[in-house]
Design a protein around this motif. Structure first.
Motif, PDB file in Angstrom:
ATOM      1  N   THR A 170     -15.474  14.232   3.152  1.00 59.78           N
ATOM      2  CA  THR A 170     -15.329  15.334   2.195  1.00 59.78           C
ATOM      3  C   THR A 170     -14.015  15.233   1.436  1.00 59.78           C
ATOM      4  O   THR A 170     -13.987  14.849   0.284  1.00 59.78           O
ATOM      5  CB  THR A 170     -15.428  16.676   2.929  1.00 59.78           C
ATOM      6  OG1 THR A 170     -14.557  16.632   4.061  1.00 59.78           O
ATOM      7  CG2 THR A 170     -16.845  16.915   3.405  1.00 59.78           C
ATOM      8  N   VAL A 171     -12.933  15.585   2.098  1.00 62.31           N
ATOM      9  CA  VAL A 171     -11.634  15.557   1.423  1.00 62.31           C
ATOM     10  C   VAL A 171     -11.168  14.104   1.315  1.00 62.31           C
ATOM     11  O   VAL A 171     -11.173  13.378   2.299  1.00 62.31           O
ATOM     12  CB  VAL A 171     -10.600  16.339   2.258  1.00 62.31           C
ATOM     13  CG1 VAL A 171      -9.293  16.443   1.505  1.00 62.31           C
ATOM     14  CG2 VAL A 171     -11.144  17.709   2.609  1.00 62.31           C
ATOM     15  N   ASP A 210      -7.853   4.406  -2.726  1.00 60.26           N
ATOM     16  CA  ASP A 210      -6.620   5.127  -3.031  1.00 60.26           C
ATOM     17  C   ASP A 210      -5.760   5.271  -1.780  1.00 60.26           C
ATOM     18  O   ASP A 210      -6.269   5.360  -0.667  1.00 60.26           O
ATOM     19  CB  ASP A 210      -6.962   6.506  -3.576  1.00 60.26           C
ATOM     20  CG  ASP A 210      -5.805   7.117  -4.318  1.00 60.26           C
ATOM     21  OD1 ASP A 210      -5.662   6.817  -5.506  1.00 60.26           O
ATOM     22  OD2 ASP A 210      -5.029   7.875  -3.711  1.00 60.26           O
ATOM     23  N   PRO A 216       2.472   5.281  -2.512  1.00 56.41           N
ATOM     24  CA  PRO A 216       1.570   4.662  -3.491  1.00 56.41           C
ATOM     25  C   PRO A 216       1.568   3.142  -3.495  1.00 56.41           C
ATOM     26  O   PRO A 216       0.627   2.548  -4.016  1.00 56.41           O
ATOM     27  CB  PRO A 216       2.053   5.216  -4.833  1.00 56.41           C
ATOM     28  CG  PRO A 216       3.357   5.869  -4.574  1.00 56.41           C
ATOM     29  CD  PRO A 216       3.439   6.192  -3.130  1.00 56.41           C
ATOM     30  N   GLN A 219      -1.715   1.550  -2.310  1.00 52.56           N
ATOM     31  CA  GLN A 219      -2.960   1.717  -3.036  1.00 52.56           C
ATOM     32  C   GLN A 219      -3.626   0.364  -3.300  1.00 52.56           C
ATOM     33  O   GLN A 219      -2.952  -0.622  -3.568  1.00 52.56           O
ATOM     34  CB  GLN A 219      -2.644   2.380  -4.366  1.00 52.56           C
ATOM     35  CG  GLN A 219      -3.875   2.634  -5.177  1.00 52.56           C
ATOM     36  CD  GLN A 219      -3.542   3.414  -6.426  1.00 52.56           C
ATOM     37  OE1 GLN A 219      -2.382   3.588  -6.757  1.00 52.56           O
ATOM     38  NE2 GLN A 219      -4.538   3.878  -7.099  1.00 52.56           N
ATOM     39  N   ALA A 263      15.765  10.307  -2.083  1.00 54.66           N
ATOM     40  CA  ALA A 263      14.609  10.651  -1.251  1.00 54.66           C
ATOM     41  C   ALA A 263      13.343  10.887  -2.057  1.00 54.66           C
ATOM     42  O   ALA A 263      12.376  11.419  -1.547  1.00 54.66           O
ATOM     43  CB  ALA A 263      14.886  11.866  -0.375  1.00 54.66           C
ATOM     44  N   ASP A 264      13.351  10.510  -3.328  1.00 53.71           N
ATOM     45  CA  ASP A 264      12.094  10.625  -4.075  1.00 53.71           C
ATOM     46  C   ASP A 264      11.325   9.305  -3.936  1.00 53.71           C
ATOM     47  O   ASP A 264      11.669   8.296  -4.541  1.00 53.71           O
ATOM     48  CB  ASP A 264      12.377  10.937  -5.547  1.00 53.71           C
ATOM     49  CG  ASP A 264      11.095  11.286  -6.286  1.00 53.71           C
ATOM     50  OD1 ASP A 264      10.057  10.647  -6.009  1.00 53.71           O
ATOM     51  OD2 ASP A 264      11.126  12.191  -7.140  1.00 53.71           O
ATOM     52  N   ASN A 266       8.479   8.441  -4.996  1.00 57.54           N
ATOM     53  CA  ASN A 266       7.784   7.944  -6.184  1.00 57.54           C
ATOM     54  C   ASN A 266       8.683   7.039  -7.022  1.00 57.54           C
ATOM     55  O   ASN A 266       8.231   6.037  -7.558  1.00 57.54           O
ATOM     56  CB  ASN A 266       7.301   9.111  -7.035  1.00 57.54           C
ATOM     57  CG  ASN A 266       6.198   9.869  -6.349  1.00 57.54           C
ATOM     58  OD1 ASN A 266       5.329   9.262  -5.722  1.00 57.54           O
ATOM     59  ND2 ASN A 266       6.241  11.179  -6.423  1.00 57.54           N
ATOM     60  N   ALA A 269       9.014   3.800  -5.235  1.00 59.37           N
ATOM     61  CA  ALA A 269       7.771   3.030  -5.341  1.00 59.37           C
ATOM     62  C   ALA A 269       7.632   2.439  -6.735  1.00 59.37           C
ATOM     63  O   ALA A 269       7.147   1.325  -6.912  1.00 59.37           O
ATOM     64  CB  ALA A 269       6.574   3.926  -5.032  1.00 59.37           C
ATOM     65  N   TYR A 459       1.747  14.443   7.220  1.00 62.95           N
ATOM     66  CA  TYR A 459       1.569  14.968   5.861  1.00 62.95           C
ATOM     67  C   TYR A 459       1.131  16.426   5.982  1.00 62.95           C
ATOM     68  O   TYR A 459       0.307  16.760   6.847  1.00 62.95           O
ATOM     69  CB  TYR A 459       0.505  14.167   5.116  1.00 62.95           C
ATOM     70  CG  TYR A 459       0.133  14.734   3.780  1.00 62.95           C
ATOM     71  CD1 TYR A 459       1.009  14.644   2.695  1.00 62.95           C
ATOM     72  CD2 TYR A 459      -1.084  15.386   3.585  1.00 62.95           C
ATOM     73  CE1 TYR A 459       0.679  15.177   1.470  1.00 62.95           C
ATOM     74  CE2 TYR A 459      -1.423  15.921   2.366  1.00 62.95           C
ATOM     75  CZ  TYR A 459      -0.540  15.811   1.307  1.00 62.95           C
ATOM     76  OH  TYR A 459      -0.878  16.347   0.101  1.00 62.95           O
ATOM     77  N   ALA A 460       1.703  17.274   5.152  1.00 62.62           N
ATOM     78  CA  ALA A 460       1.365  18.698   5.152  1.00 62.62           C
ATOM     79  C   ALA A 460       1.407  19.264   6.577  1.00 62.62           C
ATOM     80  O   ALA A 460       0.554  20.042   6.985  1.00 62.62           O
ATOM     81  CB  ALA A 460      -0.011  18.928   4.538  1.00 62.62           C
TER      82      ALA A 460
END
Lengths: 479, 687
Positions: A170-171, A210, A216, A219, A263-264, A266, A269, A459-460
């Motif tokens: 699903t997710v 993904d 990322p 991926q 600490a970013d 993105n 990456a 995560y989360a």
């Protein structure tokens, strides 16, 4: 920290093509160790440079049998009872109505059984049953491990395709290739760790390769078979001294920018992606150049001169990529249209099988001849099976079926010439050793040296893993 | 197809909508809290708009608080890309950073909201949601040259701040509304139904697999307006949300009673079928005459051709006369082909739009199979959600108007919440509920449900004005926070809105910003896409329509196909136009770096940027200041300026060593610096 300490690497000894010392120092001095490349990869490339082992394997884990995964996804749901799960009783009772089920729990509709229109043969010394849809794979029966008892949760293409790739119906979650890239890093920093060859996207689209919440850089990088499999690979003509000046300036600017935004992940990456891109510019053209392949090899795969789009081309490329240290190579045979989804007539399986049989067999044979099959795990799978009964009255096709289906393994520590699991006389339900998609994934990870319960990512506020909260390694099929 | 006795029994025996307790108590199905109380907060001095109270209250409960506001240049860049998708000009940067007035930022917001560029930016968001494409999606992916009218309708609707409820009604039932006047709104309302007309087509024959086209219409309606995925109910009662198969086929009837246009497909070519169902932009009273004229012209064309062909067949004409007749024949045949293929309306402007067809109710497709029909499900609204078991429809109509009214009602618990959450998502990069098109039981629950209700109520109370929501949100201290730093890099800080989440520009903004920086972007409204003339269309599934048109206009105007993704746009995560998209992925892949390093587009733009900078000043200082302002929306610091100067010198010296002349070396150095500025992380990310 992107990597919880307990997601352990199990094969620290494996050769890692080292990043240049300069590149490594630059990254560490920029304070980007935790982001620019995975911590594992960084540590392991440090290890490779210093010759030291950084992460010891956990004593409870088995050593990796496979270092690379070649994941072949046949889109649309190939029929187990027409391929590798021979059901003579189905033939005998062709046309007899039985209570159909599979789409809904409360289903009690009567549907006529459909005998397979294909001939089955016992193959090899092992005597595996394989239908004449795969005449060439028949010849490799003793290398194949046939799992006849897979089952999945949702009987829709989209959800089942997602499940086969991510463990989640699903997710959207990270793909198995991304998990492996995250867990094992890369063996060749000049190529992406996870390459997907797909002329068309399967159901659920690019979500299936993904990295989702994983960083990322894990991926899947899609190569589109054709003239320009990786666009923009050729640099503009200019003196290399000038190109080098510009590269350094861009790196300095980006590092300064990232230093002000610590600490970013993105940003780190993104810088890493430029480095991989440069590596690709150096190395990828030779991957796609088939000049060095012998006419015999090309002939074996079925790659004709000038061919850049066939599944045979994809298979040959797959071998070339695993040979060059790409961790996970995925081959997707067709897209969300015109695939194995044979509702109307099972004969529609024929062209699909013809498209892949020779090339897959050639690829397996080639890997074997080059000694690569020992540590390359080949997984040939689909999203679900097909009903033993017809899709409609007087029909010749089959509907989707999630209760039982067949997938194959070869090489990489999987036993050859064996079957695992059994379905009933019609192929309608599993009677022995059921293998859920999570079990299948757990087994793939195990063969790659990873414990699926310990390959996690926070995560989360939760530790996620490919197999959610279940999954058992299929011990019986380990060589 | 016969209905099996068993199947009908199963449907007839299906219980009336019997929602589970979980479904009944699901937050998104509850009525909106009317004017929820504004929470009290300790740091009330930090509050700028009511938004901040909801956010601060949650933060304070966890011992957290808002981060300070971003600096002015950062804010200006952020709000510019947010509202118009373009960077601010150097003049705007200087004016705003020097303006001490507390009203200065508000004035910027108003200026941007009034800009026609705003609709291009926010209209594109909506185009994601409605899976806008310029092709039909059949196996040959036939182009729809008229689709752009719907695109322009969307852009215009956002620019004029069309009330969102009206926007919904027009997209679902504009054709019905148009027939009732006023005359000056006729074209616009007809065009609005492009929302439905753009439902995905399949296979090779006209309307082949129509049940899947209708599934797309239902699914997109559900996701776009109601925040619900309805397609599961095609085959069985929804496993999670209170939507039954019966509800699905109740909705199906609205669209089965609707005539969709046929834009072409393989059989257009192989069986010589005309396009059908395109709607004139004028009412029937005005289109009757041109249609009749076309009919006459067709007759006379055929007669003329027949005569000429006879004459030519006699073979008596020679020389100049012969070639004249042959030339005439070619041109007449082309005209005939054009008129036949276009449908009845070759000379009238038309829309890719829908119209009411013969009203019909749909029998349930057992397990989604259109060949296995169960009981008829009369057209109705989803029973649990609407609380209405039946629906009284205007006789002779499809009922889309009634459907639209239910969706666009302030009493619908989903509609305003979905839109308010969507707007929030585009401002912050993440919705209060993180799955904007799915607020159902499989969707994400909101982090701030009271705030979401407040925003939804605010939207309704302000006449469904989307711009009013922008003002409320952009003026908040929450939106103006500086970007999250290392100290608040946690998922919970993100969920509690501590700090602004740094965002990568989307595909359209990257291209538009590069061209703005280079001074090459054409902001005039573009011409129609240069599709080949209809008499030359010949596509099949083996040879589908597949083309990329270059353009110097904004990216929202680039031609997008269904079966073929745009090579640049897809590289930077523009959505797949086959399905409604609520959240774009933001992947970082090496192919993007390859594009930035090697694609001629980037190099061409950088060269134009370099020219522009060289002409902007005579000193290094002036040029560098202009260049950094154009690319990064701020003036450079002293050290930065020195660094760039040193780089230019070094590059020039090296270029001369490589045999480049002095003037050329300066130009080359600036081109290199331009590439660095345009491909750097700072260009690509918004703080």
């Amino acid at each position: 920290m992107p990597h919880p300490a307990h997601s352990i690497i199990e094969n620290p000894r494996e050769a890692v093509a080292p990043l240049s010392r300069r590149a490594f120092l630059r990254r560490t001095s920029a304070g980007l160790l935790t982001g620019g490349l995975s911590l594992h990869a960084a540590l392991r490339s440090a290890a490779a440079q210093g010759g030291a082992q950084v992460l010891a394997p956990s004593p409870s884990h088995s050593p990796a049998r496979a270092r690379r995964l070649l994941f072949v996804f046949l889109t649309g749901g190939f029929s187990h009872v027409d391929t590798f799960d021979y059901k003579p009783r189905l033939q005998a009772l062709h046309g007899q109505r039985i209570p159909a089920f599979g789409l809904r729990a409360d289903e009690t509709r009567q549907q006529p059984l459909l005998g397979s229109p294909f001939e089955f043969q016992r193959c090899g010394r092992s005597g595996l049953w394989i239908s004449d849809l795969f005449p060439r794979l028949q010849g490799l029966a003793d290398d194949l491990c046939v799992i006849r008892s897979l089952h999945t949760d949702i009987v829709e293409h989209f959800q089942a395709t997602l499940a086969m790739h991510t463990g989640s119906s699903t997710v959207p979650m990270p793909s198995i290739g991304s998990w492996l890239s995250h867990g094992l890093g890369t063996m060749n920093p000049n190529l992406p760790p996870y390459v997907v060859m797909a002329e068309h996207l399967p159901y659920a689209g690019a979500q299936v390769f993904d990295s989702n919440f994983l960083p990322p850089q894990h991926q899947g990088v899609r190569i589109i078979p054709g003239e320009d499999p990786i666009p923009n690979l050729r640099p503009p003509e200019e003196p290399s001294s000038l190109a080098e000046l510009e590269r350094r300036m861009l790196e300095n600017v980006n590092e300064a920018h990232a230093r002000r935004r610590p600490a970013d992940l993105n940003l780190a990456a993104r810088m890493g992606s430029f480095e991989i891109a440069r590596g690709m510019m150096r190395e990828a053209p030779s991957v796609f150049d088939l000049a060095g392949e012998s006419p015999r090899t090309l002939e074996a795969y079925g790659v004709n001169p000038g061919d850049k789009t066939s599944f045979a081309w994809q298979c040959l490329m797959a071998r070339r990529l695993v040979e060059r240290g790409v961790r996970v190579v995925e081959l997707i045979d067709t897209g969300s249209h015109d695939n194995w989804d044979s509702h109307g007539d099972m004969q529609a399986h024929r062209p699909k099988a013809a498209r892949v049989d020779r090339a897959l067999a050639a690829m397996l044979g080639d890997l074997k001849a080059r000694g690569l099959l020992d540590d390359t795990l080949v997984a040939i799978c689909t999203e679900f099976g097909r009903t033993p009964w017809t899709d409609a009255s007087n029909g010749k096709g089959r509907n989707h079926f999630a209760k039982a289906f067949t997938c194959l393994l070869a090489g990489g520590g999987a036993r050859g010439g064996v079957t695992h699991g059994e379905t009933d006389e019609f192929g309608a339900s599993i009677v022995k050793n059921p293998v859920h998609v999570h079990d299948y994934h757990a087994t793939l990870l195990h063969l790659m040296g990873l414990d699926h319960t310990r390959l996690t990512y926070r995560y989360a506020g939760r530790d996620f893993r490919l197999t959610d909260v279940s999954g058992e390694v299929i011990r019986d099929i380990l060589a | 197809m016969m209905t099996t006795a068993f199947a009908s029994a199963a449907i007839a025996a299906a219980p009336p909508p019997n929602a589970t307790p979980e479904q009944k108590s699901w937050w998104a199905f509850q009525p909106l809290r009317s004017s929820p109380a504004l929470p009290a907060v300790k740091r009330s001095a930090a509050v700028r708009t009511p938004v901040d109270r909801f956010v601060l209250a949650r933060q304070e409960a966890q011992g957290l608080t808002l981060l300070p506001p971003a600096d002015k240049a950062t804010l200006l860049r952020r709000v510019s890309f947010d509202l118009i998708g373009l960077p601010p000009s150097p003049a705007d940067i200087d004016a705003f950073t020097r303006d001490p007035s507390p009203q200065a930022f508000n004035e910027v917001i108003e200026r941007l909201l009034a800009s026609p560029r705003y609709g291009e930016r926010w209209g594109r968001h909506w185009m994601d949601v409605v899976r806008y494409a310029d092709t039909a999606g059949d196996n040959a992916d036939y182009p729809v040259p008229e689709a752009y009218r719907y695109r322009d309708y969307i852009i215009d609707a956002f620019n004029r701040d069309k009330p969102y409820d009206v926007f919904i009604r027009e997209q679902l039932a504009g054709d019905i509304l148009a027939a009732e006047g006023p005359r000056e709104r006729y074209a616009e309302q007809v065009v609005a139904t492009g929302f439905l007309a753009l439902s995905r087509r399949y296979a090779t024959a006209p309307f082949e697999l129509m049940h899947l086209t209708i599934e797309d219409a239902i699914e997109t309606t559900g996701r776009a307006f109601l925040g619900l995925s309805l397609r599961c109910a095609r085959c069985h009662d929804h496993k999670f949300d209170p939507v039954t198969a019966r509800d699905y086929y109740g909705l199906y009837g609205f669209f089965a009673s609707t005539r969709f246009p046929y834009a072409g497909s393989e059989e257009f070519q192989s069986k010589n079928l005309p396009r059908t169902g395109f709607l004139p932009l004028v009412p029937p009273t005005e289109s009757a005459r041109p249609i009749e004229e076309n009919r006459k012209r067709l007759e006379s064309l055929r007669a003329q051709l027949e005569g000429l062909e006879k004459e030519s067949a006699k073979g008596k004409t020679k020389g100049a006369l012969k070639s004249e007749i042959e030339g005439q024949l070619v041109s007449l045949r082309r005209e005939l082909k054009r008129r036949e293929r276009s449908g009845a309306l070759p000379d009238l402007p038309v829309a890719y739009a829908v119209a009411d067809d013969k009203p019909t109710d749909q029998a349930v497709h057992i397990k989604g199979d259109p060949a296995q029909l169960g009981d008829v499900a009369p057209r109705c609204l989803p029973a649990f959600l609407s609380g209405q078991p039946g629906l009284s429809l205007k006789p002779g109509s499809s009922g889309r108007r009634e459907l639209a009214s239910w969706i666009a009602s302030p009493d619908n618990p989903l509609t305003a919440r979905v839109m308010a959450n969507r707007v929030w998502h585009y401002h912050f990069g993440r919705g209060l509920a993180a799955s904007p098109s799915n607020l159902g039981l499989r969707g994400e629950t909101p982090t701030h449900p009271e705030l979401l209700d407040y925003l939804a109520g605010y939207l309704i109370d302000h006449g469904w004005s989307v711009k009013s929501l922008h003002r409320l949100i952009l003026n908040s201290a929450t939106w103006r926070q500086q970007a999250r730093g290392a100290q608040s890099q946690s998922e919970s800080a993100a969920r509690l809105l501590v700090g602004f989440e740094r965002q990568r520009l989307d595909a359209e903004s990257i291209r538009d910003a590069m061209m703005t920086t280079a001074g090459t972007l054409d902001l005039a409204p573009p011409e129609a896409h240069p599709f080949p003339p209809i008499e030359d269309w010949h596509w099949t599934q083996h040879n589908p329509f597949k083309v990329v048109y270059e353009s110097s206009h904004r990216s929202v105007y680039l031609m997008r196909q269904r079966l073929q993704r745009h090579p640049y746009l897809s590289l930077f995560d523009a959505p797949d136009a086959n399905m409604s998209t609520d959240v774009r992925t933001r992947a970082t892949v090496p192919q993007q770096a390859l594009y930035l390093m090697n694609n001629p587009f980037v190099r061409t733009q950088a060269a134009a940027f370099a020219d522009r900078v060289i002409n902007a000043g005579s000193t290094d200082e002036a040029r560098i200041s202009e260049a950094v302002a154009l690319a990064w929306s701020r003036r450079p610091g002293l050290a930065e300026e020195k660094g760039i100067t040193a780089y230019l010198r070094r590059y020039e010296a090296q270029a001369r060593k490589e045999g480049v002349g002095e003037q050329e070396a300066t130009k080359r150095a600036w081109e290199s610096e331009a590439r660095v500025l345009m491909t750097a992380s700072e260009f690509f990310y918004l703080d």
